[in-house]
Scaffold this motif. Structure first.
Motif, PDB file in Angstrom:
ATOM      1  N   LEU A  29     -22.122   7.614  16.033  1.00 31.02           N
ATOM      2  CA  LEU A  29     -21.354   6.947  14.902  1.00 31.02           C
ATOM      3  C   LEU A  29     -21.986   6.598  13.774  1.00 31.02           C
ATOM      4  CD1 LEU A  29     -19.506   4.402  17.598  1.00 31.02           C
ATOM      5  CD2 LEU A  29     -18.684   6.493  16.306  1.00 31.02           C
ATOM      6  N   ASP A  30     -23.431   6.342  13.773  1.00 29.16           N
ATOM      7  CA  ASP A  30     -23.897   5.843  12.568  1.00 29.16           C
ATOM      8  C   ASP A  30     -25.050   6.975  12.094  1.00 29.16           C
ATOM      9  OD1 ASP A  30     -25.183   4.920  14.974  1.00 29.16           O
ATOM     10  OD2 ASP A  30     -26.704   3.887  13.829  1.00 29.16           O
ATOM     11  N   LYS A  31     -25.311   8.052  12.898  1.00 22.86           N
ATOM     12  CA  LYS A  31     -26.149   8.764  12.236  1.00 22.86           C
ATOM     13  C   LYS A  31     -25.594  10.301  12.375  1.00 22.86           C
ATOM     14  CE  LYS A  31     -30.150   6.292  13.648  1.00 22.86           C
ATOM     15  NZ  LYS A  31     -30.485   5.753  12.547  1.00 22.86           N
ATOM     16  N   LYS A  32     -24.985  10.738  11.246  1.00 14.25           N
ATOM     17  CA  LYS A  32     -24.492  12.329  11.354  1.00 14.25           C
ATOM     18  C   LYS A  32     -25.386  13.247  10.751  1.00 14.25           C
ATOM     19  CE  LYS A  32     -19.990   9.899  11.013  1.00 14.25           C
ATOM     20  NZ  LYS A  32     -20.403   8.631  11.340  1.00 14.25           N
ATOM     21  N   GLN A  33     -26.615  13.009  10.487  1.00 15.69           N
ATOM     22  CA  GLN A  33     -27.298  14.180   9.863  1.00 15.69           C
ATOM     23  C   GLN A  33     -28.480  14.652  10.786  1.00 15.69           C
ATOM     24  OE1 GLN A  33     -26.427  15.517   6.886  1.00 15.69           O
ATOM     25  NE2 GLN A  33     -24.754  13.997   6.842  1.00 15.69           N
ATOM     26  N   VAL A  34     -28.686  15.984  10.786  1.00 13.44           N
ATOM     27  CA  VAL A  34     -29.970  16.400  11.676  1.00 13.44           C
ATOM     28  C   VAL A  34     -31.305  15.765  11.488  1.00 13.44           C
ATOM     29  CG1 VAL A  34     -30.920  18.404  12.295  1.00 13.44           C
ATOM     30  CG2 VAL A  34     -28.411  18.478  12.243  1.00 13.44           C
ATOM     31  N   ASN A  35     -31.489  15.554  10.054  1.00 15.11           N
ATOM     32  CA  ASN A  35     -32.776  15.117   9.746  1.00 15.11           C
ATOM     33  C   ASN A  35     -33.064  13.499  10.071  1.00 15.11           C
ATOM     34  OD1 ASN A  35     -30.981  13.886   8.040  1.00 15.11           O
ATOM     35  ND2 ASN A  35     -32.131  13.984   5.978  1.00 15.11           N
ATOM     36  N   GLU A  36     -31.973  12.997  10.294  1.00 12.15           N
ATOM     37  CA  GLU A  36     -32.047  11.520  11.017  1.00 12.15           C
ATOM     38  C   GLU A  36     -32.716  11.428  12.311  1.00 12.15           C
ATOM     39  OE1 GLU A  36     -28.971   8.584   9.227  1.00 12.15           O
ATOM     40  OE2 GLU A  36     -27.934  10.393   9.468  1.00 12.15           O
ATOM     41  N   TYR A  37     -31.960  12.543  13.271  1.00 13.81           N
ATOM     42  CA  TYR A  37     -32.405  12.878  14.654  1.00 13.81           C
ATOM     43  C   TYR A  37     -33.924  13.296  14.617  1.00 13.81           C
ATOM     44  CZ  TYR A  37     -27.570  11.652  15.911  1.00 13.81           C
ATOM     45  OH  TYR A  37     -26.474  10.819  15.863  1.00 13.81           O
ATOM     46  N   ALA A  38     -33.999  14.486  13.821  1.00 17.22           N
ATOM     47  CA  ALA A  38     -35.689  14.732  13.737  1.00 17.22           C
ATOM     48  C   ALA A  38     -36.528  13.819  13.241  1.00 17.22           C
ATOM     49  CB  ALA A  38     -35.507  16.036  12.528  1.00 17.22           C
ATOM     50  N   GLY A  39     -36.257  12.864  12.455  1.00 15.97           N
ATOM     51  CA  GLY A  39     -37.212  11.837  12.341  1.00 15.97           C
ATOM     52  C   GLY A  39     -37.362  10.814  13.654  1.00 15.97           C
ATOM     53  N   MET A  40     -36.355  10.701  14.320  1.00 14.84           N
ATOM     54  CA  MET A  40     -36.490   9.955  15.498  1.00 14.84           C
ATOM     55  C   MET A  40     -37.335  10.666  16.480  1.00 14.84           C
ATOM     56  SD  MET A  40     -32.540   8.558  15.722  1.00 14.84           S
ATOM     57  CE  MET A  40     -32.687   7.651  17.037  1.00 14.84           C
ATOM     58  N   PRO A  93     -26.332  25.487  16.043  1.00 17.01           N
ATOM     59  CA  PRO A  93     -27.247  24.775  15.672  1.00 17.01           C
ATOM     60  C   PRO A  93     -26.928  22.984  15.949  1.00 17.01           C
ATOM     61  CG  PRO A  93     -25.291  25.440  14.113  1.00 17.01           C
ATOM     62  CD  PRO A  93     -25.198  26.041  15.461  1.00 17.01           C
ATOM     63  N   ALA A  94     -28.166  22.481  15.578  1.00 20.92           N
ATOM     64  CA  ALA A  94     -28.000  21.035  15.883  1.00 20.92           C
ATOM     65  C   ALA A  94     -26.665  20.252  15.252  1.00 20.92           C
ATOM     66  CB  ALA A  94     -29.243  20.315  15.507  1.00 20.92           C
ATOM     67  N   SER A  95     -26.284  20.577  14.110  1.00 19.40           N
ATOM     68  CA  SER A  95     -25.375  19.910  13.404  1.00 19.40           C
ATOM     69  C   SER A  95     -24.070  20.025  14.360  1.00 19.40           C
ATOM     70  CB  SER A  95     -24.866  20.589  12.246  1.00 19.40           C
ATOM     71  OG  SER A  95     -24.740  21.813  12.136  1.00 19.40           O
ATOM     72  N   TYR A  96     -23.907  21.273  14.932  1.00 21.77           N
ATOM     73  CA  TYR A  96     -22.704  21.551  15.795  1.00 21.77           C
ATOM     74  C   TYR A  96     -22.371  20.330  16.915  1.00 21.77           C
ATOM     75  CZ  TYR A  96     -20.003  23.445  19.835  1.00 21.77           C
ATOM     76  OH  TYR A  96     -19.101  23.789  20.942  1.00 21.77           O
ATOM     77  N   PHE A  97     -23.449  19.804  17.528  1.00 18.54           N
ATOM     78  CA  PHE A  97     -23.452  18.828  18.662  1.00 18.54           C
ATOM     79  C   PHE A  97     -23.030  17.282  18.008  1.00 18.54           C
ATOM     80  CE2 PHE A  97     -25.900  22.109  20.393  1.00 18.54           C
ATOM     81  CZ  PHE A  97     -25.370  22.190  21.699  1.00 18.54           C
ATOM     82  N   ILE A  98     -23.510  17.218  16.804  1.00 17.30           N
ATOM     83  CA  ILE A  98     -23.047  15.979  15.973  1.00 17.30           C
ATOM     84  C   ILE A  98     -21.660  16.166  15.813  1.00 17.30           C
ATOM     85  CG2 ILE A  98     -23.478  14.428  14.348  1.00 17.30           C
ATOM     86  CD1 ILE A  98     -26.376  15.786  13.907  1.00 17.30           C
ATOM     87  N   GLN A  99     -21.208  17.171  15.214  1.00 15.28           N
ATOM     88  CA  GLN A  99     -19.877  17.434  15.032  1.00 15.28           C
ATOM     89  C   GLN A  99     -18.854  17.417  16.155  1.00 15.28           C
ATOM     90  OE1 GLN A  99     -19.671  21.125  12.885  1.00 15.28           O
ATOM     91  NE2 GLN A  99     -20.175  20.077  11.094  1.00 15.28           N
ATOM     92  N   GLN A 126     -14.588  14.937  19.684  1.00 13.44           N
ATOM     93  CA  GLN A 126     -14.223  14.353  20.919  1.00 13.44           C
ATOM     94  C   GLN A 126     -13.937  13.184  20.908  1.00 13.44           C
ATOM     95  OE1 GLN A 126     -13.237  16.305  23.544  1.00 13.44           O
ATOM     96  NE2 GLN A 126     -13.730  18.140  21.993  1.00 13.44           N
ATOM     97  N   GLU A 127     -14.703  12.258  20.115  1.00 13.82           N
ATOM     98  CA  GLU A 127     -14.510  10.843  19.859  1.00 13.82           C
ATOM     99  C   GLU A 127     -13.138  10.626  19.323  1.00 13.82           C
ATOM    100  OE1 GLU A 127     -14.847   6.601  20.691  1.00 13.82           O
ATOM    101  OE2 GLU A 127     -15.959   8.476  21.480  1.00 13.82           O
ATOM    102  N   ALA A 128     -13.115  11.231  18.180  1.00 12.32           N
ATOM    103  CA  ALA A 128     -11.726  11.179  17.641  1.00 12.32           C
ATOM    104  C   ALA A 128     -10.458  11.570  18.134  1.00 12.32           C
ATOM    105  CB  ALA A 128     -11.698  11.992  16.049  1.00 12.32           C
ATOM    106  N   LYS A 129     -10.635  12.744  19.092  1.00 14.95           N
ATOM    107  CA  LYS A 129      -9.568  13.089  19.701  1.00 14.95           C
ATOM    108  C   LYS A 129      -9.115  12.121  20.873  1.00 14.95           C
ATOM    109  CE  LYS A 129     -10.083  18.058  19.514  1.00 14.95           C
ATOM    110  NZ  LYS A 129     -10.776  19.269  20.425  1.00 14.95           N
ATOM    111  N   SER A 130     -10.165  11.410  21.651  1.00 15.43           N
ATOM    112  CA  SER A 130      -9.903  10.455  22.593  1.00 15.43           C
ATOM    113  C   SER A 130      -9.499   9.353  22.083  1.00 15.43           C
ATOM    114  CB  SER A 130     -11.312  10.151  22.892  1.00 15.43           C
ATOM    115  OG  SER A 130     -12.171  11.128  23.742  1.00 15.43           O
TER     116      SER A 130
END
Length: 318
Positions: free
Chosen positions: A227-238, A257-263, A268-272
């Motif tokens: 919800l608050d982190k939508k960029q791959v580089n944010e997760y890479a940093g973590m 790619p990693a971005s696919y899982f964020i999207q 799925q949250e939006a659909k729900s």
């Protein structure tokens, strides 16, 4: 030849039938299919392992990546299958699970094989129930957990009955309310499996490669922070790795790619929320931390082919 060229991607039930079965029109119930599903509404298919054993053509030993979830209840016989990069030997009174986008291949099936295969996609699982558990929160669909459970006699009989009831309701459905009942039985099967799994999983050690561990950690972080982190580089940093390395490893293990899982988590949250609540599109866009409604709408349509309003109109139960 690169490994990816040897992997057969199977996107839906029709492609499954065309790949695994001699008769692509096969159905475990001739009365099925009263409801014609439109774009994005998903699918559920059930087939007995006996029929799959009899009708299969060339599936033994070939590596596939299914774009949907599978549950297999084995009641007789033995199988050897590779899920991800781990080889498993399953016998009677066991259930095993193949998550979306996981590599999978069948090595051996015994002649006396009996059981049930149930396959469905994430869209089909969406129910008109608020705060429903998400598929990737079930432990047996998580990359760092063992993908199977051993069942007692009573548990096996219970699962057989639930699958029979699921298939019976699926074959008899004539309305969308009937279809909602089918989805609820699918939910019951998963919740019962989770209860058994959580009781027994501590007894089952599980080892992952370093790359699989990284992808599992990434997917867990996405589940927690999408919800608050939508960029791959944010997760890479973590995760203390370079974004390019994270993306390469995720794609090697998952095929995406990693971005696919964020999207996908956002979609799925939006659909729900579109199906399970009466929140306006503006409220949903704000809850998902999009900068404005129009950006959310473009993002949703790019992934699904529908605007949020169109998706709600087509799929929400009346």
């Amino acid at each position: 030849m690169p490994l990816s060229a040897k992997i057969k991607e199977i996107n839906n039930a029709q492609e499954f039938k065309e790949f695994y079965l001699q008769d692509s029109h096969y159905s475990s119930c001739p009365e099925c299919g009263h409801i014609a599903y439109s774009h994005g509404n998903g699918f559920l298919e059930i087939v007995t392992l006996e029929d799959l054993q009899q009708l299969h053509t060339h599936h033994i030993g070939l590596q596939t990546r299914r774009k949907f979830y599978s549950i297999i209840l084995l009641t007789a016989g033995t199988v050897t299958e590779v899920i991800g990069h781990q080889k498993y030997h399953f016998g009677p009174q066991s259930m095993y699970f193949i998550p979306e986008n996981q590599l999978h291949s069948i090595e051996t099936w015994s002649e006396d094989l009996q059981g049930i295969l149930c396959m469905f996609d994430a869209d089909y699982f969406l129910l008109c129930i608020k705060h429903q558990i998400k598929l990737n929160q079930f432990p047996f669909f998580q990359l760092d957990k063992v993908p199977y459970i051993d069942l007692s006699d009573r548990e096996t009989q219970m699962m057989q009955h639930l699958f029979w009831k699921l298939n019976s309701e699926k074959c008899q459905k004539t309305t969308f309310n009937d279809d909602l009942l089918v989805r609820m039985f699918l939910n019951i099967i998963l919740l019962e499996a989770e209860r058994i799994y959580n009781h027994k999983a501590a007894e089952q050690p599980y080892n992952l490669s370093r790359k699989e561990q990284l992808v599992a950690q990434f997917q867990l972080l996405v589940n927690q922070h999408f919800l608050d982190k939508k960029q791959v580089n944010e997760y890479a940093g973590m995760l203390h790795v370079h974004p390019h390395y994270l993306n390469d490893v995720v794609k090697e293990v998952s095929g995406f790619p990693a971005s696919y899982f964020i999207q996908q988590q956002l979609i799925q949250e939006a659909k729900s929320r579109l199906i399970q609540t009466n929140d306006t599109v503006s409220m949903i866009a704000a809850a998902l931390n999009f900068i404005d409604d129009s950006y959310f709408g473009r993002f949703f349509k790019k992934i699904t082919g529908l605007t949020p309003v169109q998706y709600r109109k087509q799929h929400k139960h009346q």
